[in-house]
Design an enzyme around this catalytic site. Structure first.
Site, PDB file in Angstrom:
ATOM      1  N   LYS A  88      10.552 -15.876 -12.000  1.00 26.47           N
ATOM      2  CA  LYS A  88      10.185 -14.506 -12.823  1.00 26.47           C
ATOM      3  C   LYS A  88       9.143 -15.176 -13.608  1.00 26.47           C
ATOM      4  O   LYS A  88       8.198 -14.212 -14.058  1.00 26.47           O
ATOM      5  CB  LYS A  88      11.720 -14.231 -13.630  1.00 26.47           C
TER       6      LYS A  88
ATOM      7  N   TRP B 192      -2.963  -2.628  -1.495  1.00 23.20           N
ATOM      8  CA  TRP B 192      -3.095  -4.079  -1.935  1.00 23.20           C
ATOM      9  C   TRP B 192      -3.652  -4.668  -0.540  1.00 23.20           C
ATOM     10  O   TRP B 192      -3.321  -4.660   0.419  1.00 23.20           O
ATOM     11  CB  TRP B 192      -1.320  -4.329  -1.683  1.00 23.20           C
TER      12      TRP B 192
ATOM     13  N   ASN C 270      -1.071   1.999   5.675  1.00 20.99           N
ATOM     14  CA  ASN C 270      -0.264   1.078   5.337  1.00 20.99           C
ATOM     15  C   ASN C 270       0.131   0.182   6.308  1.00 20.99           C
ATOM     16  O   ASN C 270       0.714   0.439   7.257  1.00 20.99           O
ATOM     17  CB  ASN C 270       0.948   1.612   4.479  1.00 20.99           C
ATOM     18  N   GLY C 271      -0.063  -1.230   6.058  1.00 21.68           N
ATOM     19  CA  GLY C 271       0.118  -2.141   7.113  1.00 21.68           C
ATOM     20  C   GLY C 271      -0.867  -3.209   7.575  1.00 21.68           C
ATOM     21  O   GLY C 271      -1.798  -2.937   7.030  1.00 21.68           O
TER      22      GLY C 271
ATOM     23  N   HIS D 249      14.891 -38.367  -9.360  1.00 21.16           N
ATOM     24  CA  HIS D 249      14.117 -38.885  -8.188  1.00 21.16           C
ATOM     25  C   HIS D 249      12.694 -38.246  -8.102  1.00 21.16           C
ATOM     26  O   HIS D 249      12.240 -38.349  -7.020  1.00 21.16           O
ATOM     27  CB  HIS D 249      15.164 -38.132  -6.997  1.00 21.16           C
TER      28      HIS D 249
ATOM     29  N   CYS E  50       0.822  -1.098   0.002  1.00 23.35           N
ATOM     30  CA  CYS E  50       0.079   0.065  -0.091  1.00 23.35           C
ATOM     31  C   CYS E  50       0.875   1.191   0.034  1.00 23.35           C
ATOM     32  O   CYS E  50       1.932   1.223   0.644  1.00 23.35           O
ATOM     33  CB  CYS E  50      -0.967   0.181   1.107  1.00 23.35           C
TER      34      CYS E  50
ATOM     35  N   GLU F 145       5.925 -15.277 -11.952  1.00 24.44           N
ATOM     36  CA  GLU F 145       5.272 -13.980 -11.470  1.00 24.44           C
ATOM     37  C   GLU F 145       4.593 -13.322 -12.599  1.00 24.44           C
ATOM     38  O   GLU F 145       3.419 -12.556 -12.516  1.00 24.44           O
ATOM     39  CB  GLU F 145       6.397 -13.116 -11.148  1.00 24.44           C
TER      40      GLU F 145
ATOM     41  N   GLU G 211      15.506 -18.731  -9.840  1.00 22.02           N
ATOM     42  CA  GLU G 211      15.141 -17.149 -10.254  1.00 22.02           C
ATOM     43  C   GLU G 211      14.345 -17.252 -11.476  1.00 22.02           C
ATOM     44  O   GLU G 211      13.548 -16.379 -11.547  1.00 22.02           O
ATOM     45  CB  GLU G 211      16.504 -16.390 -10.055  1.00 22.02           C
TER      46      GLU G 211
ATOM     47  N   ARG H 217       3.606  -0.310  -5.074  1.00 28.33           N
ATOM     48  CA  ARG H 217       3.323  -0.935  -3.782  1.00 28.33           C
ATOM     49  C   ARG H 217       2.248  -1.800  -3.855  1.00 28.33           C
ATOM     50  O   ARG H 217       2.122  -2.309  -2.659  1.00 28.33           O
ATOM     51  CB  ARG H 217       3.365   0.101  -2.883  1.00 28.33           C
TER      52      ARG H 217
ATOM     53  N   LYS I 293       5.206  -4.606  -4.893  1.00 28.84           N
ATOM     54  CA  LYS I 293       6.611  -4.704  -4.814  1.00 28.84           C
ATOM     55  C   LYS I 293       7.282  -4.851  -3.349  1.00 28.84           C
ATOM     56  O   LYS I 293       7.933  -5.916  -3.145  1.00 28.84           O
ATOM     57  CB  LYS I 293       6.930  -3.439  -5.285  1.00 28.84           C
TER      58      LYS I 293
HETATM   59  C1  F6R Z   1      10.549 -11.187  -7.061  1.00 33.54           C
HETATM   60  C2  F6R Z   1      10.430 -10.350  -6.296  1.00 33.54           C
HETATM   61  C3  F6R Z   1      10.190 -10.834  -4.885  1.00 33.54           C
HETATM   62  C4  F6R Z   1      11.042 -10.058  -3.772  1.00 33.54           C
HETATM   63  C5  F6R Z   1      10.724 -10.192  -2.412  1.00 33.54           C
HETATM   64  C6  F6R Z   1      11.713  -9.754  -1.498  1.00 33.54           C
HETATM   65  O1  F6R Z   1      10.524 -10.863  -8.326  1.00 33.54           O
HETATM   66  O2  F6R Z   1      10.600  -9.166  -6.449  1.00 33.54           O
HETATM   67  O3  F6R Z   1      10.215 -12.065  -4.573  1.00 33.54           O
HETATM   68  O4  F6R Z   1      12.368 -10.442  -3.895  1.00 33.54           O
HETATM   69  O5  F6R Z   1       9.574  -9.881  -2.045  1.00 33.54           O
HETATM   70  O6  F6R Z   1      11.756  -8.350  -1.497  1.00 33.54           O
HETATM   71  P1  F6R Z   1      12.996  -7.521  -0.976  1.00 33.54           P
HETATM   72  O7  F6R Z   1      14.162  -7.691  -1.658  1.00 33.54           O
HETATM   73  O8  F6R Z   1      12.704  -6.089  -1.299  1.00 33.54           O
HETATM   74  O9  F6R Z   1      13.018  -7.741   0.380  1.00 33.54           O
END
Ligand code: F6R
Length: 618
Positions: free
Chosen positions: A495, A73, A103-104, A514, A2, A498, A491, A27, A613
């Site tokens: 990606k 969010w 926010n929170g 396995h 948020c 997501e 990773e 956010r 984010k």
């Molecule tokens: C994936 C992504 C998330 C963040 C995770 C941690 O693309 O962005 O998995 O990596 O939420 O976020 P930070 O690095 O801000 O602690």
């Protein structure tokens, strides 16, 4: 998650609030809303994005000299107009009319809700935020003013949050409070502002005041005051330094790109160069890069514990291989959300390393605090946001200078984290006499070469684009890697999941037989990372196992890996094997693959569904 913006000015604040929300949309983007004072509290809310809110505000020619705004969010209550912020109290007669954005999470909202209902307050949403609005209204009846009422209310709320509050009867001020979630003030010539992060205010001002935990601030168009509260009472006025931010609004513009993710993938060369600038200018590696106490702390360090989430956790997994192999240090890497609820064994002289792009991730912050409480004496933050909570709560710090990362899927933050972790490895190795001077010079030369090597790797984009067309039809994918490239496969899978919503799983290639081999058929694309390292021959056998069962392989191979394309075996060649840099370089085509598959599927690349984010809630 948020985003919050607040503004009080001698000018109309609606444009500042909307611009701020646009910048904070990363956010959370389930719904958006704002309230301004204009002969009463005027509110607009929508389940659309901020541009929908902008349209509504334009249609209604909305204006006001004080206001608060929010992009959501959803945590408590589905995304709907009814649950969108700002929330009001005072719908009943004889009660002060209050507006709140938040926010929170308020953890004790159920008991608070029952209590407030028994006091006669009527709830019209499913959110925890509405509790705050009614609580402030209740406390206002017995307080000197709004600031005091906010102080009293915070003392009764459990959880981590930031809020902005307005009172209809006092249209010349807003009150904000920081209690576990980020919040800062912006000081301008014609007004004063508050926001969840700097980017929201860059068009209005460059002068920022970072609030500390527990700070409550009152803003008017001509001034501000910050106070500390204890047991619900204002204790004293506090002074906080004013910082002129170095960030420019250009850094957060899209420029010639279509998406922030695309921009951020192509910025990786300069992001890594900025992150390593101090090393490029030096002939040797120094612990001081991590803080003045680093030499003393690193000299006592006999093992490493890395705590992180998501992509940052994957960076930690790569670092484990480097720290063990190059520095000879035992290293444990833990998912922060799990670590914080375990009873781990504390080994003495362990350096706890928190990795985070935002420095705000609630689980990472809590895990770091927990590690300290358990008795770990020293901590290091590797983080992209200078004034973040993670940076502030750690003994040592290293900033990834990637610049603002706005696309929800993390890209340049990851590669700059890896560059930083390689530097940390080299620093520890040197102190432990595991890095002789020639090896140190070679490593510095490798790091200097990294930005160019990234540029070179980005040139595979047209080939990756051609592959993406085939992936867009698939519903599942497997990603394989071995050794230090296994976390890179993880990773790559993250990606793809997501932003393209294709189900993807990563396996250490040796694990395939396995169990997961049962999934392989012509409908299951298998992406493999095939660097020319000591595990290549093992990996080739694993690829044969897939090929023999009719699986279709998509292999990113080093030019010297000698993997020849054939039916159902597609190969994109990168440069010759780049040693320690290899995992960083192999990340690039996987990011491009996810990006182009998402384009093929026409998903919202920068704002994938259900995500936000910075995950500031548990
Ligand atoms: C994936 C992504 C998330 C963040 C995770 C941690 O693309 O962005 O998995 O990596 O939420 O976020 P930070 O690095 O801000 O602690």
């Amino acid at each position: 998650m948020c985003g919050i913006v607040g503004a009080v000015s001698v000018n109309n604040v609606v444009p500042v609030l909307l611009e701020g929300l646009q910048r904070l949309e990363y956010r959370g983007y389930d719904s958006a809303g704002l309230v301004v004072t204009c002969g009463g509290l005027q509110r607009l809310r929508t389940t659309g994005r901020v541009h929908e809110l902008q349209k509504l505000a334009d249609e209604q020619k909305m204006q006001g000299f004080a206001g608060i705004a929010h992009t959501r969010w959803a945590t408590h209550g589905a995304p709907s107009v009814r649950n969108a912020h700002p929330h009001f109290s005072g719908l009943e007669e004889n009660n002060p009319r209050i507006a709140v954005v938040h926010n929170g999470i308020v953890e004790n909202y159920e008991s608070m809700r029952e209590r407030l209902q028994s006091e006669g307050y009527r709830f019209v949403s499913d959110t925890d935020t509405e509790v705050i609005a009614h609580l402030v209204a209740l406390n206002l009846k017995r307080s000197e003013g709004l600031l005091e009422a906010v102080c009293a209310s915070i003392a009764e709320l459990q959880g981590a949050f930031a809020i902005a509050v307005m009172e209809e009867a006092r249209p010349d001020k807003i009150v904000v409070a920081r209690n576990g979630a980020p919040l800062l003030l912006g000081l301008g010539e014609s007004g004063n502002y508050a926001a969840s992060d700097v980017s929201a205010l860059l068009k209005a001002t460059k002068n920022m005041v970072y609030l500390e935990e527990g700070d409550v601030a009152e803003l008017t168009s001509s001034g501000y005051r910050i106070v500390n509260c204890h047991n619900g009472k204002v204790v004293q006025k506090v002074e906080r330094a004013v910082h002129e931010t170095e960030l420019t609004s250009d850094a957060i513009e899209l420029g010639p790109y279509t998406h922030y993710m695309q921009k951020e993938i192509f910025e990786q060369s300069s992001a890594v160069a900025n992150t390593l600038e101090m090393v490029f200018n030096a002939q040797s590696i120094s612990p001081n890069l991590f803080g003045s106490a680093a030499e003393s702390i690193f000299s006592q360090t006999s093992s490493i514990l890395i705590l992180a989430c998501g992509t940052s956790y994957h960076a930690g997994l790569v670092a484990r291989y480097w720290l063990e192999t190059v520095a000879g240090l035992p290293c444990n890497v833990e998912i922060a959300s799990e670590y914080r609820y375990r009873d781990p064994i504390v080994s003495p002289n362990t350096l706890v390393v928190g990795i985070s792009q935002s420095g705000e991730t609630a689980d990472t912050l809590a895990a770091m605090k927990y590690a300290k409480k358990l008795g770990h004496a020293h901590s290091l933050a590797i983080c992209n946001v200078p004034e973040s909570a993670l940076i502030r709560q750690s003994d040592l710090r290293f900033l990834t200078r990637a610049g603002p990362e706005i696309g929800v899927a993390s890209t340049k933050a990851f590669t700059t984290q890896l560059a930083s972790l390689l530097l940390l490895t080299a620093t520890l190795a040197k102190l432990r006499r595991k890095l002789p001077p020639e090896a140190e010079s070679c490593l510095i030369a490798d790091l200097r070469h990294l930005p160019v090597a990234i540029q070179h790797t980005l040139q595979v984009e047209p080939q990756v684009k051609a592959w993406a067309k085939r992936f867009a039809q698939k519903r599942h994918a497997l990603f394989l890697g071995r050794g230090v490239h296994y976390p890179i496969a993880m990773e790559g899978a993250l990606k793809l999941k997501e932003i393209s919503y294709i189900h993807a799983e990563a396996y250490a290639a040796g694990e395939l037989k396995h169990g997961p081999l049962a999934l392989v058929d012509s409908e299951m694309p298998v992406v493999a990372i095939a660097p020319n390292d000591q595990l290549l021959s093992k990996l080739k056998s694993n690829l044969q196992e897939v090929h023999a069962r009719g699986g279709e392989l998509y292999v990113f191979a080093d030019a010297d890996s000698h993997i020849v394309p054939s039916e159902n075996l597609h190969v994109i060649r990168l440069s010759e094997h780049e040693g320690l840099l290899s995992p960083i370089l192999h990340t690039i085509p996987l990011q491009l693959l996810a990006y182009h598959v998402a384009l093929e599927k026409n998903t919202d690349v920068d704002k994938p569904r259900n995500l936000a984010k910075a995950v500031t809630v548990e």
